[in-house]
Scaffold this motif. Structure first.
Motif, PDB file in Angstrom:
ATOM      1  N   GLU A  39      11.964   0.012   0.668  1.00 32.32           N
ATOM      2  CA  GLU A  39      11.025   1.111   0.445  1.00 32.32           C
ATOM      3  C   GLU A  39      11.498   1.937  -0.735  1.00 32.32           C
ATOM      4  O   GLU A  39      12.663   2.321  -0.812  1.00 32.32           O
ATOM      5  CB  GLU A  39      10.945   2.022   1.662  1.00 32.32           C
ATOM      6  N   ARG A  43      10.819   5.495  -2.422  1.00 34.30           N
ATOM      7  CA  ARG A  43      10.203   6.798  -2.151  1.00 34.30           C
ATOM      8  C   ARG A  43      10.252   7.615  -3.438  1.00 34.30           C
ATOM      9  O   ARG A  43      11.315   7.821  -4.015  1.00 34.30           O
ATOM     10  CB  ARG A  43      10.949   7.518  -1.042  1.00 34.30           C
ATOM     11  N   GLN A  57       0.844  -1.200   0.000  1.00 35.12           N
ATOM     12  CA  GLN A  57       0.000   0.000   0.000  1.00 35.12           C
ATOM     13  C   GLN A  57       0.879   1.249   0.000  1.00 35.12           C
ATOM     14  O   GLN A  57       1.775   1.387   0.827  1.00 35.12           O
ATOM     15  CB  GLN A  57      -0.913  -0.015   1.233  1.00 35.12           C
ATOM     16  N   ILE A  58       0.592   2.170  -0.891  1.00 36.95           N
ATOM     17  CA  ILE A  58       1.381   3.393  -1.002  1.00 36.95           C
ATOM     18  C   ILE A  58       0.975   4.359   0.102  1.00 36.95           C
ATOM     19  O   ILE A  58      -0.207   4.589   0.338  1.00 36.95           O
ATOM     20  CB  ILE A  58       1.183   4.034  -2.388  1.00 36.95           C
ATOM     21  N   GLU A  59       1.991   4.899   0.767  1.00 36.66           N
ATOM     22  CA  GLU A  59       1.757   5.828   1.875  1.00 36.66           C
ATOM     23  C   GLU A  59       2.255   7.215   1.480  1.00 36.66           C
ATOM     24  O   GLU A  59       3.373   7.371   0.995  1.00 36.66           O
ATOM     25  CB  GLU A  59       2.515   5.336   3.107  1.00 36.66           C
ATOM     26  N   GLU A  60       1.420   8.206   1.695  1.00 38.74           N
ATOM     27  CA  GLU A  60       1.780   9.584   1.379  1.00 38.74           C
ATOM     28  C   GLU A  60       2.341  10.258   2.627  1.00 38.74           C
ATOM     29  O   GLU A  60       1.770  10.163   3.705  1.00 38.74           O
ATOM     30  CB  GLU A  60       0.548  10.345   0.883  1.00 38.74           C
ATOM     31  N   LYS A  61       3.478  10.941   2.471  1.00 45.61           N
ATOM     32  CA  LYS A  61       4.109  11.659   3.582  1.00 45.61           C
ATOM     33  C   LYS A  61       4.299  13.113   3.187  1.00 45.61           C
ATOM     34  O   LYS A  61       4.559  13.422   2.032  1.00 45.61           O
ATOM     35  CB  LYS A  61       5.478  11.056   3.908  1.00 45.61           C
ATOM     36  N   ARG A 112       5.982  16.764  -0.555  1.00 49.63           N
ATOM     37  CA  ARG A 112       5.117  15.583  -0.568  1.00 49.63           C
ATOM     38  C   ARG A 112       5.880  14.435  -1.217  1.00 49.63           C
ATOM     39  O   ARG A 112       6.460  14.589  -2.288  1.00 49.63           O
ATOM     40  CB  ARG A 112       3.851  15.886  -1.359  1.00 49.63           C
ATOM     41  N   TYR A 121       5.884   9.880  -1.644  1.00 52.50           N
ATOM     42  CA  TYR A 121       5.076   8.672  -1.597  1.00 52.50           C
ATOM     43  C   TYR A 121       6.004   7.483  -1.370  1.00 52.50           C
ATOM     44  O   TYR A 121       6.977   7.300  -2.098  1.00 52.50           O
ATOM     45  CB  TYR A 121       4.309   8.501  -2.908  1.00 52.50           C
ATOM     46  N   ILE A 122       5.684   6.690  -0.356  1.00 51.75           N
ATOM     47  CA  ILE A 122       6.510   5.547  -0.013  1.00 51.75           C
ATOM     48  C   ILE A 122       5.800   4.285  -0.481  1.00 51.75           C
ATOM     49  O   ILE A 122       4.656   4.021  -0.103  1.00 51.75           O
ATOM     50  CB  ILE A 122       6.776   5.482   1.499  1.00 51.75           C
ATOM     51  N   ILE A 123       6.506   3.510  -1.316  1.00 46.17           N
ATOM     52  CA  ILE A 123       5.970   2.256  -1.832  1.00 46.17           C
ATOM     53  C   ILE A 123       6.784   1.120  -1.225  1.00 46.17           C
ATOM     54  O   ILE A 123       7.955   0.944  -1.573  1.00 46.17           O
ATOM     55  CB  ILE A 123       6.059   2.201  -3.367  1.00 46.17           C
ATOM     56  N   PRO A 124       6.190   0.335  -0.314  1.00 50.41           N
ATOM     57  CA  PRO A 124       6.917  -0.814   0.230  1.00 50.41           C
ATOM     58  C   PRO A 124       6.973  -1.943  -0.796  1.00 50.41           C
ATOM     59  O   PRO A 124       5.991  -2.223  -1.480  1.00 50.41           O
ATOM     60  CB  PRO A 124       6.105  -1.207   1.458  1.00 50.41           C
TER      61      PRO A 124
END
Length: 159
Positions: free
Chosen positions: A136, A138, A109-113, A120, A122-125
């Motif tokens: 990760e 980013r 799941q992509i997480e926005e930081k 801004r 986006y971290i993609i595990p």
């Protein structure tokens, strides 16, 4: 100029190339190497049709590692296709960085930081099949991340 001066001058290109290759290899240890053990592509650009993004910036970092990871500022080619997310590094930095093809099933799941309220990202595990700590990715390009999300959703729906 003395003989040792000429010798040092003649030796410089070889020392420079060895230093450059060593630095590229060290950078690959921040996550690219772990990904290449599982997701090495047969060749770059193998997917067709695909949506390509050239000269992208991104950071790879092993999950749980201390530090910021390896920053590939403007050196990544990222392609989204039906088979997965393809990552390649600009030719000058490719030593130790074989092209990768990460299947959509390995992306989490992509997480926005938001950093300092301005930047801004986006971290993609990326999960590894052997169950070890993942990596990760980013990214900061919102259009690229939206494309990744759309391909990821299409893959989950089986399209």
């Amino acid at each position: 100029m003395t003989a040792t001066g000429y010798f040092a001058l003649a030796l410089f290109p070889f020392v420079f190339v060895a230093f450059w290759l060593g630095i590229c290899w060290l950078i690959s240890l921040s996550g690219w190497r772990q990904l290449s053990r599982h997701f090495q592509a047969s060749e770059a650009g193998s997917q067709a049709p695909a949506t390509s993004f050239w000269m992208q910036s991104g950071t790879l970092r092993k999950v749980g590692a201390i530090g910021f990871g390896a920053n590939y500022r403007g050196a990544l080619t990222i392609r989204c296709g039906s088979a997965g997310l393809e990552l390649a590094v600009l030719f000058l930095f490719r030593f130790g960085h074989p092209p990768l093809l990460v299947p959509w099933s390995a992306l989490g799941q992509i997480e926005e930081k938001l950093f300092f309220g301005l930047i801004r990202s986006y971290i993609i595990p990326i999960d590894l099949p052997d169950g070890s700590d993942g990596v990760e990715l980013r990214l900061t390009n919102q259009r690229l991340v939206e494309t990744v999300v759309s391909y990821q959703q299409a893959a989950r729906l089986g399209k």
